[in-house]
Design an enzyme around this catalytic site. Structure first.
Site, PDB file in Angstrom:
ATOM      1  CB  SER A 152      33.674  10.727  84.029  1.00 23.74           C
ATOM      2  OG  SER A 152      33.462  11.775  83.117  1.00 23.74           O
ATOM      3  CG  HIS A 153      35.134  10.495  79.500  1.00 24.17           C
ATOM      4  ND1 HIS A 153      35.522  11.193  80.623  1.00 24.17           N
ATOM      5  CD2 HIS A 153      36.254  10.359  78.747  1.00 24.17           C
ATOM      6  CE1 HIS A 153      36.816  11.477  80.540  1.00 24.17           C
ATOM      7  NE2 HIS A 153      37.283  10.990  79.413  1.00 24.17           N
ATOM      8  CG  ASP A 310      30.068  12.610  80.663  1.00 22.08           C
ATOM      9  OD1 ASP A 310      29.042  13.307  80.823  1.00 22.08           O
ATOM     10  OD2 ASP A 310      31.013  12.612  81.471  1.00 22.08           O
ATOM     11  CG  ASP A 314      30.698  15.410  84.428  1.00 21.33           C
ATOM     12  OD1 ASP A 314      30.778  14.748  83.369  1.00 21.33           O
ATOM     13  OD2 ASP A 314      31.580  15.373  85.312  1.00 21.33           O
ATOM     14  NE  ARG A 315      34.446  14.968  80.957  1.00 19.92           N
ATOM     15  CZ  ARG A 315      35.715  14.739  80.684  1.00 19.92           C
ATOM     16  NH1 ARG A 315      36.135  14.683  79.435  1.00 19.92           N
ATOM     17  NH2 ARG A 315      36.589  14.559  81.655  1.00 19.92           N
ATOM     18  CD  GLU A 396      36.851  20.648  83.715  1.00 23.17           C
ATOM     19  OE1 GLU A 396      37.789  20.997  84.441  1.00 23.17           O
ATOM     20  OE2 GLU A 396      36.197  19.614  83.914  1.00 23.17           O
ATOM     21  CD  GLU A 397      40.949  21.020  79.365  1.00 19.94           C
ATOM     22  OE1 GLU A 397      41.195  19.861  79.712  1.00 19.94           O
ATOM     23  OE2 GLU A 397      40.759  21.942  80.177  1.00 19.94           O
ATOM     24  CB  SER A 398      37.821  17.963  79.475  1.00 15.49           C
ATOM     25  OG  SER A 398      37.433  18.462  80.741  1.00 15.49           O
TER      26      SER A 398
END
Length: 554
Positions: A152-153, A310, A314-315, A396-398
């Site tokens: 991910s990030h 990212d 997915d973000r 979600e918050e992220s």
């Protein structure tokens, strides 16, 4: 945590990673599963680690892939396995190791064109969409699943791998626990039960095929986003892929739909040396961080909407001219409010949110009279609802979210940074106002939230205590001057254990839970009064957690 003096500034020579050493460690360092830090460990999104720390090495990948193969056999999953990788340095050797095990075990593996020549990067939502598309039209005896090689990030030194079963989303805890336990047993036994061929043999196998994942995904985007509206309005979009796996997708999206998109940073570099340093002075491709996104924020006046993602896409990060980088919680509330009032979806469809996301979402749901479902941290809790279309949205918050296709069918069951980015452009095109302007209107009507998150060191024993907390363990009846109205140890949306505690008042709340991968615990908090009230909530939350540790003799 204080801000590092070089946060938001260019990478210095001493910040750069040694890719050669990192890859060498991947092959040469052998994990000892008797050491907790070197074991296969699935958090909320797969196994992550670094070869330098002997937590992401060849043995981990070989064992995980063999465990996945055995799980597939047990579940009679006989269709293709879609395999993707991101742009982290360790993703390339892990990709080769994965193919070698899958082919040796007789699995039909499908990869992106050019993946064998150093390119062919594949975002997480693309793998999810491929699985869903295949399983929608194929016989149920030929179900597909997927693996994505990504941390991910996380910083450039890290690697990661996550498994998506036939529903297309992140694997549930029961599945990851089984894979984790089997993988560690395989490593402990010296990998003797791992089937493997050489990479040279694997790439010649008829079991390995290549497909144009980009065309498959991009050609369907108008099913979920009003691309015509964006094109007609002439919205200018600046894109910084942060050197991630979706970098080749944006030009194809622009050409196919006639969008005015400019990729402001077309660089792919496994050292990520082009990144501004994050808050703690590390290189981290976090598109929700104003420090990591400093380059794009500086260009905000050049575009109507600017977006970042990212490495596995997915973000999402949304930048507007007036507001700069939006707080992820603020954008989630805006996206939900817009979608629920501009899509002809069933009135019974639920809004899914993690219980550490802003309560502004709760207030939006009440305002538009739509059912809300609060679940524990982890996108896996949304998968079933997205898969059967009973959830219209999961976020979600992220800064991770996805939502249904325009006709109410499933789009993805994993987070999709592309559609969340494009949705910002659709909102502007359709309403004439950007997401920040919409947020200001919501905050004026429903209250302006002050949100914060802090972390603290916690031992393994302390994390166990926090995970096991129940409402009866909290003796306080007031939080930051307000009466406590709820104490939750299970999420109201699905009654699943939070793995911690959430305490709620009329105008604020906090949640405390341990990290699944680090020796820390996290406190999330929010106030609808002011920043001072937020700080009071956080301080009292820390006192409550400390009291729980003391009561346990820790």
């Amino acid at each position: 945590m204080s801000v590092h003096p070089h946060a938001g500034k260019p990478v210095r020579p001493e910040d750069r990673i040694n890719i050669g050493q990192l890859v060498s460690d991947y092959f040469l360092q052998v994990p000892d599963v008797a050491i907790t830090a070197q074991r296969v460990s699935f958090g909320t999104s797969g196994h992550r680690g670094s070869s330098a720390k002997i937590s992401f090495n060849e043995a981990h990948i070989l064992a995980i892939c063999q465990a996945v193969v055995e799980y597939r056999h047990e579940q009679k999953i006989t269709g293709p396995l879609f395999l993707g990788k991101d742009t982290h340095a360790l993703s390339e050797p892990a990709f080769a190791s994965t193919i070698a095990v899958l082919i040796a075990n007789g699995v039909n593996v499908v990869i992106q064109n050019d993946s064998l020549s150093g390119g062919g990067f594949t975002p997480t939502p693309v793998i999810s969409r491929l699985i869903i598309s295949h399983n929608k039209i194929e016989n149920q005896s030929d179900l597909a699943d997927g693996l994505i090689i990504t941390p991910s990030h996380n910083p450039p030194t890290d690697g990661g791998i996550k498994y998506n079963p036939p529903h297309g989303g992140p694997a549930e805890g029961e599945i990851t626990k089984q894979i984790e336990q089997r993988a560690n047993a395989l490593i402990k036994a010296g990998l003797v039960d791992v089937k493997q061929v050489s990479f040279a043999q694997a790439v010649q196998s008829p079991l390995l095929s290549q497909q144009d994942f980009i065309e498959h995904y991009v050609s369907q985007l108008n099913q979920v986003i009003d691309m015509e509206a964006i094109a007609k309005a002439g919205v200018t979009i600046g894109v910084d892929p942060l050197g991630g796996s979706g970098i080749a997708y944006w030009p194809v999206i622009a050409k196919k739909y006639g969008l005015n998109i400019k990729v402001v940073n077309p660089v792919v570099d496994a050292s990520f040396a082009f990144m501004p340093l994050d808050k703690d002075g590390k290189i981290r491709m976090d598109c929700s961080s104003p420090y990591a996104m400093a380059g794009l924020i500086a260009m905000k006046d050049d575009f109507d909407i600017s977006v970042g993602n990212d490495p596995d896409f997915d973000r999402h990060g949304i930048v507007t001219k007036l507001g700069g980088l939006m707080n992820p919680n603020h954008y989630l509330a805006v996206a939900i409010n817009y979608l629920m009032t501009h899509r002809n979806w069933s009135a019974d469809c639920k809004i899914g949110k993690t219980l550490v996301s802003s309560s502004l979402i709760n207030r939006v749901a009440k305002k538009i009279a739509r059912p809300l479902s609060e679940v524990p941290v982890g996108f896996k809790w949304f998968v079933d609802g997205l898969h059967d279309s009973s959830y219209a949205f999961g976020g979600e918050e992220s800064a991770g979210a996805t939502f249904l296709a325009r006709d109410g069918s499933t789009w993805t069951t994993d987070k999709d940074g592309f559609i969340m980015a494009l949705l910002a452009a659709e909102i502007l095109a359709v309403t004439g106002k950007d997401p920040h302007q919409h947020y200001l209107e919501l905050a004026k009507e429903l209250g302006e939230p002050c949100y914060g998150r802090v972390e603290a060191v916690a031992t393994f024993e302390q994390k166990k205590v926090l995970t096991a907390l129940s409402s009866s363990d909290i003796t306080a009846d007031v939080l930051a001057g307000e009466k406590i109205t709820e104490i939750l140890s299970h999420a109201p949306g699905n009654n699943a254990a939070i793995g911690g505690i959430k305490v709620v008042t009329e105008n604020g709340w906090f949640a405390a839970r341990p990290s699944g991968t680090e020796e820390i615990y996290k406190i999330y908090a929010e106030s609808f009064i002011d920043e001072q009230h937020l700080h009071m909530i956080i301080k009292e939350a820390q006192d409550i957690v400390s009291a729980a540790f003391q009561a346990a003799g820790l």
